[in-house]
Design a protein around this motif. Sequence first.
Motif, PDB file in Angstrom:
ATOM      1  N   THR A 107       2.106   6.146  -1.101  1.00 27.32           N
ATOM      2  CA  THR A 107       2.702   5.822   0.293  1.00 27.32           C
ATOM      3  C   THR A 107       1.483   6.032   1.203  1.00 27.32           C
ATOM      4  OG1 THR A 107       3.417   7.948   0.655  1.00 27.32           O
ATOM      5  CG2 THR A 107       5.115   6.547  -0.134  1.00 27.32           C
ATOM      6  N   LEU A 108       1.480   5.282   2.324  1.00 29.65           N
ATOM      7  CA  LEU A 108       0.674   5.240   3.290  1.00 29.65           C
ATOM      8  C   LEU A 108       1.302   5.783   4.713  1.00 29.65           C
ATOM      9  CD1 LEU A 108      -1.679   2.130   2.896  1.00 29.65           C
ATOM     10  CD2 LEU A 108      -2.394   4.398   2.508  1.00 29.65           C
ATOM     11  N   ASN A 109       0.648   6.260   5.689  1.00 28.08           N
ATOM     12  CA  ASN A 109       1.312   6.571   6.842  1.00 28.08           C
ATOM     13  C   ASN A 109       1.503   5.155   7.657  1.00 28.08           C
ATOM     14  OD1 ASN A 109       0.605   7.182  10.243  1.00 28.08           O
ATOM     15  ND2 ASN A 109       1.464   8.760   9.017  1.00 28.08           N
ATOM     16  N   GLU A 110       2.788   5.311   8.294  1.00 29.15           N
ATOM     17  CA  GLU A 110       3.218   4.194   9.110  1.00 29.15           C
ATOM     18  C   GLU A 110       1.950   3.447   9.884  1.00 29.15           C
ATOM     19  OE1 GLU A 110       6.722   2.609  11.659  1.00 29.15           O
ATOM     20  OE2 GLU A 110       6.143   4.732  12.003  1.00 29.15           O
ATOM     21  N   ASP A 111       1.578   4.366  10.550  1.00 29.16           N
ATOM     22  CA  ASP A 111       0.230   3.956  11.612  1.00 29.16           C
ATOM     23  C   ASP A 111      -0.673   3.339  10.917  1.00 29.16           C
ATOM     24  OD1 ASP A 111       1.865   4.897  13.413  1.00 29.16           O
ATOM     25  OD2 ASP A 111       0.664   6.372  14.324  1.00 29.16           O
ATOM     26  N   PHE A 112      -1.261   4.108   9.807  1.00 33.27           N
ATOM     27  CA  PHE A 112      -2.429   3.344   8.981  1.00 33.27           C
ATOM     28  C   PHE A 112      -2.006   2.175   8.566  1.00 33.27           C
ATOM     29  CE2 PHE A 112      -4.750   2.760   5.347  1.00 33.27           C
ATOM     30  CZ  PHE A 112      -6.073   3.124   5.584  1.00 33.27           C
ATOM     31  N   ALA A 113      -0.936   1.938   8.077  1.00 28.15           N
ATOM     32  CA  ALA A 113      -0.357   0.807   7.411  1.00 28.15           C
ATOM     33  C   ALA A 113      -0.637  -0.743   8.470  1.00 28.15           C
ATOM     34  CB  ALA A 113       0.946   0.829   6.972  1.00 28.15           C
TER      35      ALA A 113
END
Length: 654
Positions: free
Chosen positions: A518-524
Amino acid sequence: MINTLFHPAVSRWFHSQFENPSPPQIPAWEAFKSGRHTLIAAPTGSGKTLAAFLGAIDDLIRRGEAEGLTDETHVLYISPLKALSNDIQKNLQVPLDGIGQELNAEGRLDHGVRVLVRTGDTPQSQRAAMVKKPPHIVVTTPESLYLLLPSVGGRKLLKTVRTVIIDEIHALVGTKRGTHLALSMERLEALTEKPLVRIGLSATQKPIEEVARFLVGSRSIDKNDRPACDIVDAGHQRKLDLGLEVPNSPLEAVMSLEVWEEVYDRLASLIEEHKTTLVFVNTRRMAERIVKLLSDRLGEENITSHHGSLSKEHRLEAEQKLKRGELRALVATASLELGIDVGDVDLVCQIGSTKSIATFLQRVGRSGHFAAGIPKGRLFPFTRDELLESVALFNAVKSGELDRIQMPRNVLDILAQQIVATVANETWDADKLFALMTSAYPYRELTRDDFNAVLKMLAEGFATRRGRRAAYIFHDQINGSVKGRRNARLTAITSGGAIPDNADYRVLLEPSGMFVGTLNEDFAIESMAGDIFQLGNTSWRILRVESGKVRVEDAKGLPPSIPFWLGEAPSRTDELSAAVSQLRASVGAKLLAEGADSESKPEREAARHRVSEWLQETAAVSEGAADQVVDYLAVTQKALGSVPTQESVVLERF
């Protein structure tokens, strides 16, 4: 002693594997055999888990010989991590197989004891099979226990439980997850046919009596506040090989790139000097960053990362590779802190202060898990303030200090969850429901007014323009009964637990759709097609970003950026903060006493040198580390007129 306590086959297996019982095992077994609640406090690697399991296995084997083992669950093992649950099942199978061989050698039938894991990762087919043919030992997590309690199959499975083992209890007591578990335990007690025997295991806990009270619940505490629990306290201290790793270049307020290079080179050198190394960091971003830079020095095949944003398959593969000796080092966050078996670890390196005495002991204790092994740890501070904190941390460990657990009390959101789950399938008398909830130790002081207010909220919901919403129970105040509405059970099982939701994006590998992590929402959201990032020591190229998903392909080792995750860094505990303040005050007073404020430069330097020698001796740190601490505080004292402590606060205006 073990020969008189255990079945002959169990005793023979134990002696074939171990020379003697460890210090906590004999008193723990005596307590178990007497059917008493027991809390074991002992250092990491001292055989606590085996102590608990061997007693339970022996009871099952004796019962099987005497009356035959029916398909009923007798032992419930609760661990704070799903990965730890899978690990425990494997570690349970070793003694079970060995004891089975001992029985076969005598010409007896196999014991037939079965173990299964029930967590969020368990496939639906296994869950259904577990209900049809219950295992004798169920390994689970607090959240999965909560989900089992309101279901028909789960209640059938759990009502025969006689022993509950809570591992790593210190990781739960100070959190809402622990509060949630305490209520689930009381609900389990109300369900079971016989009173439960509760066993708690932990490496680090203070105050130990408070943890014992949490374990047994309010109904097992006398009027003098003493818990009805045997406390087997083997202490948390053991011989340790600790060292501070300070770069040759002086540390500053922020670490420069040049100094980072020194740190990476030294870290790589330590890894090459040891067979197996665990490198702990405080954030997932730091884990990926260090893996990338160590891979350039040691080779990608020798190192990888382990953290909560990686898929469970990647984490399990990393653990097994380290255990088989295929990795030289594994860089991990707290995901590897709690007793997952990764084989013999020679060295633990901690990058940056742990901000907690107990966490540092827990992490260093992951090494030296062999006969006469001494845990070996090296701490790398980032800045001058971290260096000071690291010296204070070593002082605290040396003097036997431990962080005090702060238990949440009367948490109403968790109470509301558990009330809805409890009444979802059956009607409860309000007085009995209140008694049930207050039998959990964190709710011992819950007032009836607060309880009634929660019932009112759950019964009435809240008003919107479309009418009232979120009403989950019926509260009959005339007859004093509480029961769930039609939506209560679904709400309970879909909205339960105390682990906060996050808006992470799932990373899926094309064209297979395999889950990578998973990736952080902001980074994605800030990323776009063509960007390359690292996750799990592999470079991935983004193909497209969808709602909640990032579709990627293998970037074939092209230089990546490092993702970020928000809100990860730990806060410092009160006890470590006090140790830092005490160190500042002691060094400051010593500087003044030695004349470090002299107008003469040679006298000032001689005074600092004497203070540095004193610090090296008292804190057992290197000359370089002591010199930097003394110089930093001497300059601070000269510039501010005082060294800041908890008693002396300095305000600067600029």
